[in-house]
Design a protein around this motif. Structure first.
Motif, PDB file in Angstrom:
ATOM      1  N   THR A   1      -0.027  12.732  -0.241  1.00  0.00           N
ATOM      2  CA  THR A   1       1.261  12.529   0.947  1.00  0.00           C
ATOM      3  C   THR A   1       0.492  11.783   1.816  1.00  0.00           C
ATOM      4  O   THR A   1       1.828  11.512   2.616  1.00  0.00           O
ATOM      5  N   GLU A   2      -0.384  12.885   2.645  1.00  0.00           N
ATOM      6  CA  GLU A   2      -0.764  12.598   4.297  1.00  0.00           C
ATOM      7  C   GLU A   2      -0.956  11.170   3.885  1.00  0.00           C
ATOM      8  O   GLU A   2      -0.520  10.054   5.167  1.00  0.00           O
ATOM      9  N   ASP A   3      -1.533  10.608   3.505  1.00  0.00           N
ATOM     10  CA  ASP A   3      -1.748   8.916   3.311  1.00  0.00           C
ATOM     11  C   ASP A   3      -0.374   8.365   2.603  1.00  0.00           C
ATOM     12  O   ASP A   3      -0.103   7.675   3.887  1.00  0.00           O
ATOM     13  N   LEU A   4       0.519   8.860   2.087  1.00  0.00           N
ATOM     14  CA  LEU A   4       1.454   7.746   2.002  1.00  0.00           C
ATOM     15  C   LEU A   4       2.175   8.386   3.015  1.00  0.00           C
ATOM     16  O   LEU A   4       3.261   7.740   3.859  1.00  0.00           O
ATOM     17  N   ARG A   5       2.245   9.429   4.077  1.00  0.00           N
ATOM     18  CA  ARG A   5       3.318   9.776   5.624  1.00  0.00           C
ATOM     19  C   ARG A   5       2.751   8.379   6.274  1.00  0.00           C
ATOM     20  O   ARG A   5       3.416   7.795   6.230  1.00  0.00           O
ATOM     21  N   ASP A   6       1.403   8.916   6.208  1.00  0.00           N
ATOM     22  CA  ASP A   6       0.763   7.141   7.204  1.00  0.00           C
ATOM     23  C   ASP A   6       1.235   5.633   6.994  1.00  0.00           C
ATOM     24  O   ASP A   6       1.552   4.930   7.613  1.00  0.00           O
ATOM     25  N   LYS A   7       1.368   5.486   5.655  1.00  0.00           N
ATOM     26  CA  LYS A   7       1.382   4.703   5.528  1.00  0.00           C
ATOM     27  C   LYS A   7       2.784   4.328   6.065  1.00  0.00           C
ATOM     28  O   LYS A   7       3.287   3.145   6.210  1.00  0.00           O
ATOM     29  N   MET A   8       3.644   5.188   5.905  1.00  0.00           N
ATOM     30  CA  MET A   8       5.147   4.705   5.801  1.00  0.00           C
ATOM     31  C   MET A   8       5.486   5.042   7.139  1.00  0.00           C
ATOM     32  O   MET A   8       6.541   4.234   7.535  1.00  0.00           O
TER      33      MET A   8
ATOM     34  N   VAL B   1       1.184  -1.337   0.149  1.00  0.00           N
ATOM     35  CA  VAL B   1      -0.163  -0.033   0.117  1.00  0.00           C
ATOM     36  C   VAL B   1       1.196   1.286  -0.081  1.00  0.00           C
ATOM     37  O   VAL B   1       0.702   2.119  -0.859  1.00  0.00           O
ATOM     38  N   ALA B   2       1.800   1.072   0.640  1.00  0.00           N
ATOM     39  CA  ALA B   2       2.612   2.744   0.867  1.00  0.00           C
ATOM     40  C   ALA B   2       3.493   2.651  -0.781  1.00  0.00           C
ATOM     41  O   ALA B   2       3.537   4.093  -1.487  1.00  0.00           O
ATOM     42  N   GLN B   3       3.854   1.578  -1.721  1.00  0.00           N
ATOM     43  CA  GLN B   3       4.282   1.262  -3.070  1.00  0.00           C
ATOM     44  C   GLN B   3       3.689   2.470  -3.950  1.00  0.00           C
ATOM     45  O   GLN B   3       3.123   3.261  -4.583  1.00  0.00           O
ATOM     46  N   GLN B   4       2.052   2.164  -3.833  1.00  0.00           N
ATOM     47  CA  GLN B   4       0.742   2.822  -4.240  1.00  0.00           C
ATOM     48  C   GLN B   4       0.540   3.826  -3.667  1.00  0.00           C
ATOM     49  O   GLN B   4       0.454   5.193  -4.985  1.00  0.00           O
ATOM     50  N   ALA B   5       0.972   4.163  -2.623  1.00  0.00           N
ATOM     51  CA  ALA B   5       0.120   5.685  -1.849  1.00  0.00           C
ATOM     52  C   ALA B   5       1.559   6.308  -2.992  1.00  0.00           C
ATOM     53  O   ALA B   5       1.423   7.889  -3.419  1.00  0.00           O
TER      54      ALA B   5
ATOM     55  N   VAL C   1       3.614   3.220   9.382  1.00  0.00           N
ATOM     56  CA  VAL C   1       3.348   1.863   9.784  1.00  0.00           C
ATOM     57  C   VAL C   1       4.840   0.997   8.974  1.00  0.00           C
ATOM     58  O   VAL C   1       5.137   0.387   9.547  1.00  0.00           O
ATOM     59  N   VAL C   2       4.836   1.072   8.164  1.00  0.00           N
ATOM     60  CA  VAL C   2       6.661   0.548   6.773  1.00  0.00           C
ATOM     61  C   VAL C   2       7.490   1.114   8.131  1.00  0.00           C
ATOM     62  O   VAL C   2       7.709  -0.463   8.770  1.00  0.00           O
ATOM     63  N   GLY C   3       7.643   2.176   9.010  1.00  0.00           N
ATOM     64  CA  GLY C   3       8.694   2.503   9.752  1.00  0.00           C
ATOM     65  C   GLY C   3       8.761   1.434  10.813  1.00  0.00           C
ATOM     66  O   GLY C   3       9.096   1.440  12.358  1.00  0.00           O
ATOM     67  N   ARG C   4       7.564   1.737  11.452  1.00  0.00           N
ATOM     68  CA  ARG C   4       7.131   1.110  12.883  1.00  0.00           C
ATOM     69  C   ARG C   4       7.721  -0.542  12.692  1.00  0.00           C
ATOM     70  O   ARG C   4       7.955  -0.578  13.884  1.00  0.00           O
ATOM     71  N   LEU C   5       7.165  -1.163  11.187  1.00  0.00           N
ATOM     72  CA  LEU C   5       7.101  -1.985  11.367  1.00  0.00           C
ATOM     73  C   LEU C   5       8.304  -2.559  11.089  1.00  0.00           C
ATOM     74  O   LEU C   5       8.869  -3.506  12.278  1.00  0.00           O
ATOM     75  N   ARG C   6       9.252  -1.708  10.668  1.00  0.00           N
ATOM     76  CA  ARG C   6      11.095  -2.049  10.592  1.00  0.00           C
ATOM     77  C   ARG C   6      11.641  -1.582  12.105  1.00  0.00           C
ATOM     78  O   ARG C   6      12.396  -2.280  12.579  1.00  0.00           O
ATOM     79  N   ALA C   7      10.628  -0.515  13.136  1.00  0.00           N
ATOM     80  CA  ALA C   7      11.319  -0.086  14.760  1.00  0.00           C
ATOM     81  C   ALA C   7      11.350  -1.788  15.350  1.00  0.00           C
ATOM     82  O   ALA C   7      12.297  -1.798  16.245  1.00  0.00           O
TER      83      ALA C   7
END
Lengths: 618, 623
Positions: free
Chosen positions: B248-255, B209-213, B257-263
């Motif tokens: 952009t905020e949609d991308l932000r939210d999705k990123m 979803v992040a890549q689509q965003a 989520v990605v960042g937190r998973l990596r966290a």
């Protein structure tokens, strides 16, 4: 920040690169969100760092004291393992939580940066003058920012923990032996110099990479947007060759940067070894002199790895970060260009109510060359010293040959650009003082290429009047005589226009653009050959409808149809950027001159049915 | 202007991620054998030098440091030897690092450029209907960000491969020393596997979803910048900014989520090797007490295990990149495997001079232009009922060689569709179009563009010189270029440009006016001396005076061409030998302009509107 606005269009790689640090400082000061919760994050970083430094030391201690040639001290081992286990857990929790916080802070800051750059670009006239490649502008709000995000999510983190680790290791080294610690630090002095040398080169190398990404996007956009022409002319091979060239340029610049960065990390390894060698050499010397024990030297050799690792990591992060810094810098550079057609906002004034008159005072205009901004444009003058007054509620026709400056006149009139010299006044208000909210509501221009957005036809028209009811929207099409056309569309007003209106024909796009202007109901309407692609019968219907619309309004029509000039109150004749004649149609015909010639050729054109009869044998 | 609401992209298969990841890695290895060999060699050299350096340090401690300090006297030669050995081994280590990293960079960028080429090649092959479903911004993001994501995995790959070797060697050593303790130590392996499995499961969706965003952001940016003129004229800056902010905020939210998973994942990966070492120490201590292991063995064991701790982390990084790689790869594959390309025959028209053109009961409806994501499954051209699509129902006509035919019809009657069909930008749904008696589909690739040229109303210029825009890379002598430009009435203004024919026109020809662009586009067609020339309202932005000059010039030039032109102005229509009147998706009438004026009232109403308007005296309007 340089005092002279840096042109982002200058894809010039030879200019001295701004120091990476400066860019970062500028960037952070422009994104204060990055500092949100920074103390907390730093505390977590401290824990994570301490944990990371402690665990290896603890393991070392276990091996040194818990397990000796005589056997094991189970109690000690148990205690140490329990302690280390706790440290491992705390480290993981602290760095996890820190990452978690950073993700939100970084992404929020960058998202706001994107939006800001996006908005700023819209305030630059070069966007629609397209002196600069749009692909490159798109890359500044997409991949350039992506690069910063990617870096901050891993690099920023490593940098913080590496710095902490470095501090801890240095302190411990000094506790063990200040002499040896000095030796290690001195060894790294030339490394720091080398790092700076590499960093400067990498900054430039990565800037080139970022610029090539912009070019690449431009090339791809061209191939995609121009797909029809590419197909029709069978120039796939050539287009691909151009794409391949852009792709290859990007690859080779990226490889160049990679080469630099690889060689640099090799240098780091060497310095690590030099530090160890130095510590051993000096350690032996000091040991012989009785200053240190061999045990201290051994412990020191182990400590050096704890010191070298974070140095290498930090150097690596800083180097890889150059790519992100280059991206950041490109975004900041765009933000540095002073907006030339910006909304005066709260400082501005609204246009007074009532009809709008126009005054041009000695207005000249030139377009910027491909790598200039509007401020330092050096192109040839396309409009020279135009001085004219248009009275409110008059109908003005602007005529002249292609390239005579008609469209430029229209664009200055609607403040799509600002003049290089002189000024434009609307209702006696300097146009650059008028708030956009007022300007765009009262003054509407319909460009020749009725560019549409990818939405339904209704969506596109609604842009002219956001609060219009569906009934009024439909009524507008009926009033314009376009009801039949709408009826035949597959989904009527809900038919999708497609990207750039590609699902509609050129003439249909003009119909939609006109409808949009119609519902906007402006006081000054500027039509730039707005119906050139529409069939005559429809055009005449539109004309009638618009005649109703134009009554009581000021209209400026750029036209090449005789009837328009005949119907106008005033005709302005442009020739090579100058306003050469003005007056009513009858006066100008009597005067002859440029208008006389234009008129004669129009008459010839209309009379060509007669000419056709002369063509033999067909 | 609305942000289209799309269903959340379906996840074709959340499983098999490792398998798919392995496939991406396989593709990477296959396509960059050289770089990976270099990287792997560097990695191995680095690993060997790492082991050697700890041996050298051990030797230097035992044989140089202690003896010399105990002796209280410096043996310069011995000390120098030790120092040289330390630095010498480090030299190998440095070479290893450089090799490994060079290999990784070379591989990564070679793969990126290879797949960018492949993807853009497909852009050029896929039918225009596919293009209409995929916004430019999304395609930009695909060739840029998606390709990049797919091959980020190449970066840690050489290191991971080298690490594999190191892990295998140490594992053998460890098992020989104490199999039980080795098993305890390596039990972190399955733990790592479990953590990874859990991570991948979550990450896969988040990355998709992040890549689509990301693609959506590129799309809005591209569309908005491309339509800057409308944005400005309508004062839509705030709305556009709001629209961009939403995506952009949609991308932000999705990123996030990605960042937190990596966290969550990264610290686990980092902690596990340490947990392994601690386990080894603890269990090892008991083993020593029980007399299974000597203390010396345990110390060696612990050191060796520490040596594999880093490689295990490298695997973590590799696994961390996998979800993004697979997502990027899937999006790239969706383009590479997209259905549809123009098939070409093997025939070529034999005739010389102007071409004969026939359209037989041609029906064509434009396929749906509904948007399609690269994240979702590919949609086939939707079959919509004909009344919901636009196009022509049954168009039949023939044009004899050398004739000039005007296509006339109301706005939206399908003229441009017919023009596009004549040069095979689309294939008819039913019926056929023939050139010299040959169905266009039978023609060899490139044969049609050699014989026919179309000039669109919207002149598209490339970011190239004027000359380059006319020749499009073809080999045309200067005289012919000048002759074509002269015929298109472009030569004079071209000569006034700063560098004449060598002037760069800017992206999309932005430095020229609409009329100038159209004339260059016309010259582009004329220089090819096409046997069929299709003019789709190609001079709409040109002054009428110049337009009639052009058209008269064309008539007098005696081109070896059959001309089909879409036109409105009587002066243009009058130059045609014959007129085809299009109405309701079919040819409603055919004849000379004069005949149709007399016989067909609808035609008369359409083309004489200006004159009637002028006569009625009410035409006090605008263009």
């Amino acid at each position: 920040m340089s005092p002279v606005p840096t042109a982002p269009a200058t894809e010039d790689v030879t200019r001295p690169a701004e120091g990476a640090w400066r860019t970062v400082v500028r960037g952070v000061s422009l994104s204060p969100e990055l500092r949100v919760g920074l103390p907390g994050t730093l505390v977590l970083a401290l824990f994570a760092t301490a944990g990371r430094a402690i665990v290896p030391v603890v393991i070392q201690q276990t091996l040194d004291h818990g397990i000796t040639a005589d056997g094991v001290n189970l109690d000690l081992v148990m205690r140490i393992v329990a302690l280390a286990g706790l440290a491992v857990l705390l480290t993981a929790l602290a760095s996890g939580w820190m990452n978690y916080r950073l993700a939100a802070v970084v992404e929020t800051a960058l998202s706001n940066l994107r939006v800001r750059a996006f908005r700023h670009i819209h305030d630059l006239s070069m966007l629609h003058q397209a002196a600069q490649q749009r692909g490159s502008l798109v890359s500044r709000v997409t991949s350039d920012v992506d690069e910063i995000s990617r870096f901050m999510q891993w690099g920023g983190l490593h940098l913080i923990t590496a710095t902490g680790q470095l501090t801890v290791a240095t302190l411990v080294m000094f506790v063990y032996s200040w002499q040896l610690a000095l030796v290690v630090l001195l060894t790294f002095v030339p490394f720091v110099a080398a790092a700076r040398w590499f960093q400067r080169r990498l900054t430039r190398a990565y800037l080139t990479v970022r610029e090539n990404v912009g070019r690449l996007l431009g090339a791809i956009a061209e191939a995609v947007v121009g797909a029809q022409v590419v197909r029709a002319y069978g120039v796939e091979a050539r287009t691909q060759a151009r794409l391949d060239e852009a792709i290859e340029r990007h690859r080779s610049s990226a490889v160049r940067a990679g080469r630099l960065s690889s060689v640099f990390s090799g240098t780091g390894e060497l310095f690590g070894a030099l530090a160890a060698a130095g510590a051993l050499g000096v350690g032996v010397w000091l040991g012989v002199g009785g200053e240190v024990t061999p045990g201290t030297v051994v412990a020191f050799l182990f400590l050096i790895t704890l010191f070298v690792d974070p140095v290498l990591i930090a150097a690596e992060v800083i180097n890889e970060g150059q790519n992100a810094v280059a991206g950041w810098r490109r975004v900041l550079d765009v933000l540095d260009i002073p907006p030339d057609v910006a909304d005066p906002g709260d400082d501005g004034v609204d246009l007074p109510d009532g009809p709008i008159g126009v005054r041009f005072e000695h207005v000249s205009f030139r377009y910027p060359a491909p790598d200039e901004t509007a401020r330092n444009a050096s192109g040839p003058l396309v409009l020279r010293d135009v001085d004219v007054t248009i009275t409110p509620q008059s109908r003005v026709a602007v005529v002249g040959e292609t390239g005579s400056g008609k469209t430029t006149f229209a664009k200055l009139l609607t403040r799509l650009m600002d003049p290089v010299e002189g000024r434009v006044l609307l209702a006696e208000v300097p146009i650059d003082r008028v708030r956009f909210a007022s300007l765009r509501r009262r003054v509407v221009m319909v460009p020749q290429d009725g560019a549409l957005f990818d939405g339904s036809i209704a969506d596109n028209v609604r842009m002219g009047h956001p609060d219009i009811t569906p009934e009024d929207l439909e009524l507008a099409f009926i009033e314009l005589g376009l009801a039949d056309w709408v009826q035949e569309l597959p989904d009527h007003l809900d038919t999708r226009a497609g990207e750039r209106g590609s699902a509609l024909s050129a003439g249909e796009r003009q119909l939609v653009a006109l409808a949009r202007a119609y519902v906007a109901n402006p006081d000054l309407l500027v039509l730039d050959e707005a119906t050139s692609a529409v069939d005559p019968a429809t055009e005449v219907r539109l004309q009638r409808a618009l005649a109703g619309l134009t009554r009581g309004r000021t209209t400026v029509t750029i036209a090449h149809r005789l009837s328009t000039a005949e119907a106008a109150d005033v005709v302005l004749v442009f020739d090579q950027g100058r306003l050469v004649q003005r007056g009513t149609h009858e006066q100008l015909v009597a005067d002859g001159g440029v208008y006389g010639e234009l008129h004669a050729s129009w008459v010839r054109g209309t009379a060509s049915e007669v000419a056709r009869a002369d063509r033999p044998g067909r | 202007m609305t942000v289209s609401v799309r269903p959340t992209p379906r996840d074709p298969s959340s499983r098999g991620l490792l398998r798919r990841g392995a496939r991406v890695i396989g593709v990477a290895l296959r396509n960059a054998k050289g770089p990976f060999t270099l990287g792997l060699s560097g990695s191995v050299l680095f690993a060997a030098a790492t082991v050697a350096s700890s041996l050298v340090l051990g030797w230097a401690t035992d044989e140089v440091l202690y003896p010399l300090v105990e002796a209280g006297e410096i043996d310069a030669a011995l000390l120098a030897l030790a120092l040289i050995a330390i630095v010498g081994v480090a030299l190998f280590k440095a070479v290893g690092v450089v090799g490994r990293r060079l290999g990784a960079y070379f591989a990564q960028f070679r793969l990126q450029s290879l797949y960018r080429r492949k993807v853009t090649r497909r852009y050029l092959e896929l039918p225009l209907s596919w293009h209409r479903r995929h916004p430019t911004g999304e395609l930009l993001s695909n060739a840029n960000a998606d390709v990049e994501s797919a091959f980020f995995v190449a970066a840690p790959l050489p290191m991971a491969l080298g690490a594999t070797l190191l892990v295998v060697i140490t594992a053998v050593l460890l098992i020989v020393t104490d199999a039980f303790l080795a098993a305890i130590g390596f039990s972190v392996g399955p733990l790592l596997g479990f953590a990874n499995w859990f991570y991948q499961r979550r990450m896969r969706h988040a990355a998709t979803v992040a890549q689509q965003a990301r693609a959506d952001v590129a799309e809005v940016a591209h569309e908005s910048f491309d339509g800057a003129l409308v944005v400005k004229t309508m004062g839509r800056e705030n709305e556009e900014t709001a629209r961009f902010r939403t995506t952009t905020e949609d991308l932000r939210d999705k990123m996030i989520v990605v960042g937190r998973l990596r966290a969550f994942f990264d610290p686990v990966i980092e902690a596990l090797p340490n947990v392994g070492i601690l386990l080894v120490l603890l269990v090892g201590a008991y083993r020593v007490r029980d007399g299974v292991l000597t203390p010396g063995d345990l110390v060696t064991f612990a050191y060796l295990f520490r040596l594999v701790a880093l490689p295990i982390r490298v695997f973590g990084w590799l696994l961390g990149e996998l979800p993004r790689a697979v997502v990027g790869w899937d999006r790239v594959q969706r383009v590479l495997t997209a259905e549809g390309r123009m098939e070409h025959g093997a025939r070529a028209p034999q005739a010389e001079g102007a071409a004969a053109v026939t359209s037989q009961q041609v029906a064509f409806y434009h396929p749906s232009t509904a948007r399609e994501d690269l994240s979702g499954p590919a949609a086939a051209d939707e079959v919509l009922s004909e009344q919901h699509r636009r196009g022509v129902a049954s168009v039949s006509f023939d044009v004899d060689p050398g004739r000039t035919v005007a296509l006339v019809g109301a706005t939206g009657s399908g003229k441009s569709t017919v023009a596009a069909l004549l040069v095979r930008l689309f294939d008819p749904d039913t019926g056929e179009i023939r050139l010299d008696g040959l169905d266009l589909r039978e023609l060899r690739r490139d044969e049609l563009s050699r014989n026919a040229a179309i000039v669109f109303q919207e002149a598209f210029l490339f970011d190239d010189t004027v000359r380059g825009n006319i020749t499009l890379g073809g080999e045309f002598p200067d005289e012919e270029v000048v002759a074509a430009a002269t015929l298109a009435r472009a030569h004079d203004f071209i000569m006034e440009l700063p560098d004449g024919y060598d002037t760069m026109v800017g992206e999309r020809g932005a430095t020229l006016s609409g009329g100038q662009r159209q004339r260059i586009a016309l010259a582009r067609a004329l220089v090819r001396q096409p046997r069929l020339l299709v003019l789709d309202d190609a001079t709409s932005a040109v002054d009428p005076a110049v337009e009639s000059e052009i058209l008269r010039g064309l008539a007098e030039a005696d081109l070896p061409s059959t001309v089909v032109l879409v036109a409105y102005r009587q002066s243009s229509i009058a130059l045609a030998d014959e007129v085809l009147f299009l109405r309701d998706g079919a040819v409603a009438a055919r004849g000379t302009h004069e005949e149709l004026l007399v016989d067909v009232p609808a035609y008369r109403d359409l083309v004489t509107a200006y004159e009637r308007e002028a006569r009625s005296g009410e035409g006090r309007g605008m263009t």
